[in-house]
Design a protein around this motif. Structure first.
Motif, PDB file in Angstrom:
ATOM      1  N   UNK A 144      15.540  80.200  28.664  1.00  0.00           N
ATOM      2  CA  UNK A 144      15.557  79.284  29.800  1.00  0.00           C
ATOM      3  C   UNK A 144      15.479  77.863  29.263  1.00  0.00           C
ATOM      4  N   UNK A 170       7.570  77.302  35.244  1.00  0.00           N
ATOM      5  CA  UNK A 170       7.515  78.352  36.267  1.00  0.00           C
ATOM      6  C   UNK A 170       8.541  79.409  35.929  1.00  0.00           C
ATOM      7  N   UNK A 226      24.212  82.330  39.994  1.00  0.00           N
ATOM      8  CA  UNK A 226      24.745  83.046  38.840  1.00  0.00           C
ATOM      9  C   UNK A 226      26.249  82.867  38.692  1.00  0.00           C
ATOM     10  N   UNK A 261      16.763  88.698  45.597  1.00  0.00           N
ATOM     11  CA  UNK A 261      18.179  88.651  45.248  1.00  0.00           C
ATOM     12  C   UNK A 261      18.802  89.997  45.565  1.00  0.00           C
ATOM     13  N   UNK A 304      21.352  85.029  45.434  1.00  0.00           N
ATOM     14  CA  UNK A 304      20.072  84.621  46.003  1.00  0.00           C
ATOM     15  C   UNK A 304      20.044  84.908  47.504  1.00  0.00           C
ATOM     16  N   UNK A 318      12.591  75.053  37.921  1.00  0.00           N
ATOM     17  CA  UNK A 318      12.132  76.361  37.499  1.00  0.00           C
ATOM     18  C   UNK A 318      11.740  77.298  38.619  1.00  0.00           C
ATOM     19  N   UNK A 319      11.512  76.826  39.809  1.00  0.00           N
ATOM     20  CA  UNK A 319      11.119  77.689  40.926  1.00  0.00           C
ATOM     21  C   UNK A 319      12.076  77.512  42.095  1.00  0.00           C
ATOM     22  N   UNK A 320      13.320  77.278  41.770  1.00  0.00           N
ATOM     23  CA  UNK A 320      14.352  77.083  42.773  1.00  0.00           C
ATOM     24  C   UNK A 320      15.337  78.244  42.739  1.00  0.00           C
ATOM     25  N   UNK A 321      16.099  78.442  43.802  1.00  0.00           N
ATOM     26  CA  UNK A 321      17.094  79.519  43.801  1.00  0.00           C
ATOM     27  C   UNK A 321      18.029  79.422  42.598  1.00  0.00           C
ATOM     28  N   UNK A 322      18.266  80.575  41.992  1.00  0.00           N
ATOM     29  CA  UNK A 322      19.153  80.620  40.842  1.00  0.00           C
ATOM     30  C   UNK A 322      20.554  81.031  41.307  1.00  0.00           C
ATOM     31  N   UNK A 361      12.468  76.163  27.495  1.00  0.00           N
ATOM     32  CA  UNK A 361      11.225  76.438  28.217  1.00  0.00           C
ATOM     33  C   UNK A 361      10.658  77.788  27.816  1.00  0.00           C
ATOM     34  N   UNK A 362      11.554  78.762  27.640  1.00  0.00           N
ATOM     35  CA  UNK A 362      11.107  80.120  27.324  1.00  0.00           C
ATOM     36  C   UNK A 362      12.202  80.834  26.558  1.00  0.00           C
ATOM     37  N   UNK A 410      10.870  85.444  45.054  1.00  0.00           N
ATOM     38  CA  UNK A 410      12.307  85.308  45.270  1.00  0.00           C
ATOM     39  C   UNK A 410      12.892  86.686  45.553  1.00  0.00           C
TER      40      UNK A 410
END
Lengths: 112, 113
Positions: free
Chosen positions: B48, A98, B104, A34, A44, B98-102, B55-56, A32
């Protein structure tokens, strides 16, 4: 397992090009990118999911070399608005959890 | 679509006091993140969530920090008691997975006196 970004900082004149690299010591599932401008939240830019994939919009593009476990971000004909800190984030597994691991960032300044 | 909402934008407290931050993610986003960003550094993941499960939280200082995500939507992050080194911007982000654009929020700037 934090990705390593290089260079740490770069200064450009408007119209110049730059390359920011992101390397991982572990096999990559995705990368990714940013950008964070001063005083703002990260935004992003793009995600690369397959080895050899290249993506881009406008004059910012990126490549993903799965074999070399690295990605590069290309900024061509830089504009003043490109200034900021660029972060790469790497995902090292394809499992359910992930986790995106962030690099330390590359500071980019574009001057007139 | 509406973005990630965070409040408050700024908070100033004295050390040993408590503080709470609130985050409302983008509608439908299953994954929610809390980050701590100290001036000049990159974002550090604190916790997360995937829906309302954790998750974490490996980097969450659990002796003073806590977070919850009620009904898999809104989330709160609490610090009690605050220390001087907690001065930072606290960012909330959300994504489809979990592996997608975040995406903010604007963050909360916390200053500890």
């Amino acid at each position: 397992q934090q990705p390593v970004q290089s260079p740490q900082a770069v200064i450009l004149r408007e119209g110049e090009d730059a390359v920011i690299n992101c390397s991982s010591s572990k096999a990559l599932y995705s990368v990714h990118w940013y950008r964070q401008k001063h005083g703002e939240a990260p935004v992003f830019l793009m995600i690369l999911l397959k080895g050899g994939e290249q993506k881009g919009h406008d004059k910012i593009s990126a490549s993903f070399n799965e074999k070399k476990q690295q990605s590069s971000l290309y900024l061509t004909a830089s504009q003043l608005s490109y200034s900021g800190t660029y972060f790469c984030g790497t995902v090292n597994n394809a499992g359910n959890n992930r986790k995106l691991i962030w690099g330390l960032g590359t500071s980019l300044a574009v001057n007139p | 679509e509406a973005g990630v909402a965070q409040s408050p934008r700024y908070k100033i407290i004295e050390k040993r006091q408590s503080v709470a931050f609130w985050c409302n993610p983008i509608s439908g986003h299953a994954t929610l993140y809390w980050y701590q960003q100290i001036l000049g550094q990159g974002p550090k993941l604190l916790i997360q969530f995937q829906n309302n499960g954790v998750v974490d939280d490996s980097q969450l200082p659990k002796d003073r920090f806590s977070a919850e995500r009620l009904k898999g939507v809104d989330s709160t992050l609490k610090i009690q008691p605050a220390k001087l080194e907690d001065s930072a911007v606290y960012l909330c982000a959300s994504s489809w997975g979990g592996n997608q654009p975040q995406h903010f929020g604007d963050g909360t700037r916390l200053s500890i006196l």
